[in-house]
Design a protein around this motif. Sequence first.
Motif, PDB file in Angstrom:
ATOM      1  N   GLY A 131      -2.724 -20.077   0.093  1.00  0.00           N
ATOM      2  CA  GLY A 131      -2.052 -19.151   0.995  1.00  0.00           C
ATOM      3  C   GLY A 131      -1.468 -19.926   2.169  1.00  0.00           C
ATOM      4  O   GLY A 131      -1.661 -21.132   2.306  1.00  0.00           O
ATOM      5  N   ARG A 132      -0.749 -19.202   3.010  1.00  0.00           N
ATOM      6  CA  ARG A 132      -0.129 -19.832   4.185  1.00  0.00           C
ATOM      7  C   ARG A 132      -0.345 -18.935   5.388  1.00  0.00           C
ATOM      8  O   ARG A 132       0.080 -17.774   5.391  1.00  0.00           O
ATOM      9  CB  ARG A 132       1.362 -20.037   3.923  1.00  0.00           C
ATOM     10  CG  ARG A 132       2.194 -20.504   5.110  1.00  0.00           C
ATOM     11  CD  ARG A 132       1.809 -21.914   5.567  1.00  0.00           C
ATOM     12  NE  ARG A 132       2.874 -22.561   6.280  1.00  0.00           N
ATOM     13  CZ  ARG A 132       3.165 -22.347   7.562  1.00  0.00           C
ATOM     14  NH1 ARG A 132       2.484 -21.479   8.275  1.00  0.00           N
ATOM     15  NH2 ARG A 132       4.163 -22.996   8.118  1.00  0.00           N
ATOM     16  N   THR A 133      -1.044 -19.469   6.406  1.00  0.00           N
ATOM     17  CA  THR A 133      -1.266 -18.733   7.649  1.00  0.00           C
ATOM     18  C   THR A 133      -0.111 -19.021   8.601  1.00  0.00           C
ATOM     19  O   THR A 133       0.247 -20.175   8.830  1.00  0.00           O
ATOM     20  CB  THR A 133      -2.600 -19.146   8.294  1.00  0.00           C
ATOM     21  OG1 THR A 133      -3.647 -18.907   7.347  1.00  0.00           O
ATOM     22  CG2 THR A 133      -2.864 -18.351   9.565  1.00  0.00           C
ATOM     23  N   LEU A 134       0.484 -17.946   9.123  1.00  0.00           N
ATOM     24  CA  LEU A 134       1.625 -18.068  10.027  1.00  0.00           C
ATOM     25  C   LEU A 134       1.150 -18.149  11.469  1.00  0.00           C
ATOM     26  O   LEU A 134       0.182 -17.487  11.855  1.00  0.00           O
ATOM     27  CB  LEU A 134       2.549 -16.866   9.850  1.00  0.00           C
ATOM     28  CG  LEU A 134       3.134 -16.749   8.444  1.00  0.00           C
ATOM     29  CD1 LEU A 134       3.750 -15.390   8.237  1.00  0.00           C
ATOM     30  CD2 LEU A 134       4.131 -17.844   8.216  1.00  0.00           C
ATOM     31  N   THR A 135       1.858 -18.922  12.278  1.00  0.00           N
ATOM     32  CA  THR A 135       1.511 -19.087  13.683  1.00  0.00           C
ATOM     33  C   THR A 135       2.662 -18.618  14.571  1.00  0.00           C
ATOM     34  O   THR A 135       3.800 -18.470  14.102  1.00  0.00           O
ATOM     35  CB  THR A 135       1.219 -20.567  14.008  1.00  0.00           C
ATOM     36  OG1 THR A 135       2.433 -21.315  13.879  1.00  0.00           O
ATOM     37  CG2 THR A 135       0.142 -21.142  13.097  1.00  0.00           C
ATOM     38  N   VAL A 175       4.650  -8.388   9.474  1.00  0.00           N
ATOM     39  CA  VAL A 175       3.875  -9.625   9.442  1.00  0.00           C
ATOM     40  C   VAL A 175       3.764 -10.142  10.870  1.00  0.00           C
ATOM     41  O   VAL A 175       4.746 -10.141  11.617  1.00  0.00           O
ATOM     42  CB  VAL A 175       4.557 -10.674   8.532  1.00  0.00           C
ATOM     43  CG1 VAL A 175       3.799 -12.000   8.565  1.00  0.00           C
ATOM     44  CG2 VAL A 175       4.650 -10.148   7.101  1.00  0.00           C
ATOM     45  N   PHE A 176       2.554 -10.583  11.225  1.00  0.00           N
ATOM     46  CA  PHE A 176       2.271 -11.063  12.572  1.00  0.00           C
ATOM     47  C   PHE A 176       1.694 -12.472  12.509  1.00  0.00           C
ATOM     48  O   PHE A 176       1.114 -12.876  11.494  1.00  0.00           O
ATOM     49  CB  PHE A 176       1.265 -10.139  13.265  1.00  0.00           C
ATOM     50  CG  PHE A 176       1.700  -8.705  13.315  1.00  0.00           C
ATOM     51  CD1 PHE A 176       2.638  -8.283  14.243  1.00  0.00           C
ATOM     52  CD2 PHE A 176       1.173  -7.781  12.428  1.00  0.00           C
ATOM     53  CE1 PHE A 176       3.050  -6.959  14.283  1.00  0.00           C
ATOM     54  CE2 PHE A 176       1.575  -6.450  12.461  1.00  0.00           C
ATOM     55  CZ  PHE A 176       2.515  -6.036  13.396  1.00  0.00           C
ATOM     56  N   ALA A 177       1.819 -13.203  13.611  1.00  0.00           N
ATOM     57  CA  ALA A 177       1.160 -14.503  13.705  1.00  0.00           C
ATOM     58  C   ALA A 177      -0.335 -14.293  13.455  1.00  0.00           C
ATOM     59  O   ALA A 177      -0.916 -13.309  13.896  1.00  0.00           O
ATOM     60  CB  ALA A 177       1.393 -15.108  15.081  1.00  0.00           C
ATOM     61  N   GLY A 178      -0.914 -15.196  12.717  1.00  0.00           N
ATOM     62  CA  GLY A 178      -2.322 -15.080  12.341  1.00  0.00           C
ATOM     63  C   GLY A 178      -2.516 -14.505  10.948  1.00  0.00           C
ATOM     64  O   GLY A 178      -3.591 -14.647  10.358  1.00  0.00           O
ATOM     65  N   ASP A 179      -1.493 -13.850  10.408  1.00  0.00           N
ATOM     66  CA  ASP A 179      -1.593 -13.342   9.037  1.00  0.00           C
ATOM     67  C   ASP A 179      -1.531 -14.511   8.055  1.00  0.00           C
ATOM     68  O   ASP A 179      -0.784 -15.476   8.267  1.00  0.00           O
ATOM     69  CB  ASP A 179      -0.451 -12.369   8.707  1.00  0.00           C
ATOM     70  CG  ASP A 179      -0.657 -10.979   9.283  1.00  0.00           C
ATOM     71  OD1 ASP A 179      -1.781 -10.681   9.746  1.00  0.00           O
ATOM     72  OD2 ASP A 179       0.305 -10.188   9.265  1.00  0.00           O
ATOM     73  N   THR A 180      -2.298 -14.399   6.994  1.00  0.00           N
ATOM     74  CA  THR A 180      -2.253 -15.368   5.904  1.00  0.00           C
ATOM     75  C   THR A 180      -1.601 -14.689   4.715  1.00  0.00           C
ATOM     76  O   THR A 180      -2.021 -13.607   4.310  1.00  0.00           O
ATOM     77  CB  THR A 180      -3.662 -15.862   5.536  1.00  0.00           C
ATOM     78  OG1 THR A 180      -4.256 -16.475   6.683  1.00  0.00           O
ATOM     79  CG2 THR A 180      -3.599 -16.886   4.393  1.00  0.00           C
ATOM     80  N   LEU A 181      -0.571 -15.328   4.185  1.00  0.00           N
ATOM     81  CA  LEU A 181       0.176 -14.749   3.074  1.00  0.00           C
ATOM     82  C   LEU A 181      -0.229 -15.390   1.749  1.00  0.00           C
ATOM     83  O   LEU A 181      -0.503 -16.583   1.674  1.00  0.00           O
ATOM     84  CB  LEU A 181       1.677 -14.956   3.281  1.00  0.00           C
ATOM     85  CG  LEU A 181       2.259 -14.396   4.579  1.00  0.00           C
ATOM     86  CD1 LEU A 181       3.769 -14.584   4.601  1.00  0.00           C
ATOM     87  CD2 LEU A 181       1.885 -12.948   4.780  1.00  0.00           C
ATOM     88  N   TYR A 182      -0.258 -14.548   0.726  1.00  0.00           N
ATOM     89  CA  TYR A 182      -0.501 -14.964  -0.656  1.00  0.00           C
ATOM     90  C   TYR A 182       0.610 -14.333  -1.488  1.00  0.00           C
ATOM     91  O   TYR A 182       1.142 -13.294  -1.123  1.00  0.00           O
ATOM     92  CB  TYR A 182      -1.864 -14.473  -1.152  1.00  0.00           C
ATOM     93  CG  TYR A 182      -3.001 -15.015  -0.325  1.00  0.00           C
ATOM     94  CD1 TYR A 182      -3.543 -16.267  -0.609  1.00  0.00           C
ATOM     95  CD2 TYR A 182      -3.510 -14.289   0.748  1.00  0.00           C
ATOM     96  CE1 TYR A 182      -4.578 -16.773   0.160  1.00  0.00           C
ATOM     97  CE2 TYR A 182      -4.537 -14.797   1.521  1.00  0.00           C
ATOM     98  CZ  TYR A 182      -5.070 -16.042   1.223  1.00  0.00           C
ATOM     99  OH  TYR A 182      -6.083 -16.551   1.990  1.00  0.00           O
TER     100      TYR A 182
END
Length: 169
Positions: free
Chosen positions: A34-38, A108-115
């Motif tokens: 996954g990828r966590t957004l900042t 989608v917000f910073a701190g969300d992890t996407l899969y």
Amino acid sequence: MLTPEQIAPNRFRARYGRYLEEFTLGDIYEHRPGRTLTDADNIQFSLLTMNYHPMHCDEAFAKKSEFGKLLVSSGLTLAIVLGMSVNDVSGQAIANLGWKDIQLTNPVFAGDTLYAESEVLQVRESKSRPHQGIVTVRTKAFNQRDEQIMVFERSFLVGRKPQSETVAG
């Protein structure tokens, strides 16, 4: 998909992506990690692409919105989800042919992890290029709470597996 392929006795090489013959209608590929957004990802992307909408880069403005915080730019979300799928789906692609029906289903917000995951919708030989074909997939993305945040379809041109990559057994 970094799949090791035998290239000689006792020798293997990682390969990126799939060839036409390796796609099967209905298969679903789960894209990991996954990828966590900042916040930094979001602000840098927004500034890089000249998307100065205050919901992406003005925290004081965003706090007054219905979301109460900065939204991640949908362009960034699309780029990351697309990128997550490349190693499984289009690492061997010759050309991207297009996207359609891009839906943004949750913020989608910073701190969300996407899969993400991609389902093979169509596999066919090219009518004009005998050693290539067209694959269409539907890619869905989810956050860490398993809420779908995006879905889209895309098609790409991909070659057949070269004979030189086949090892005689």
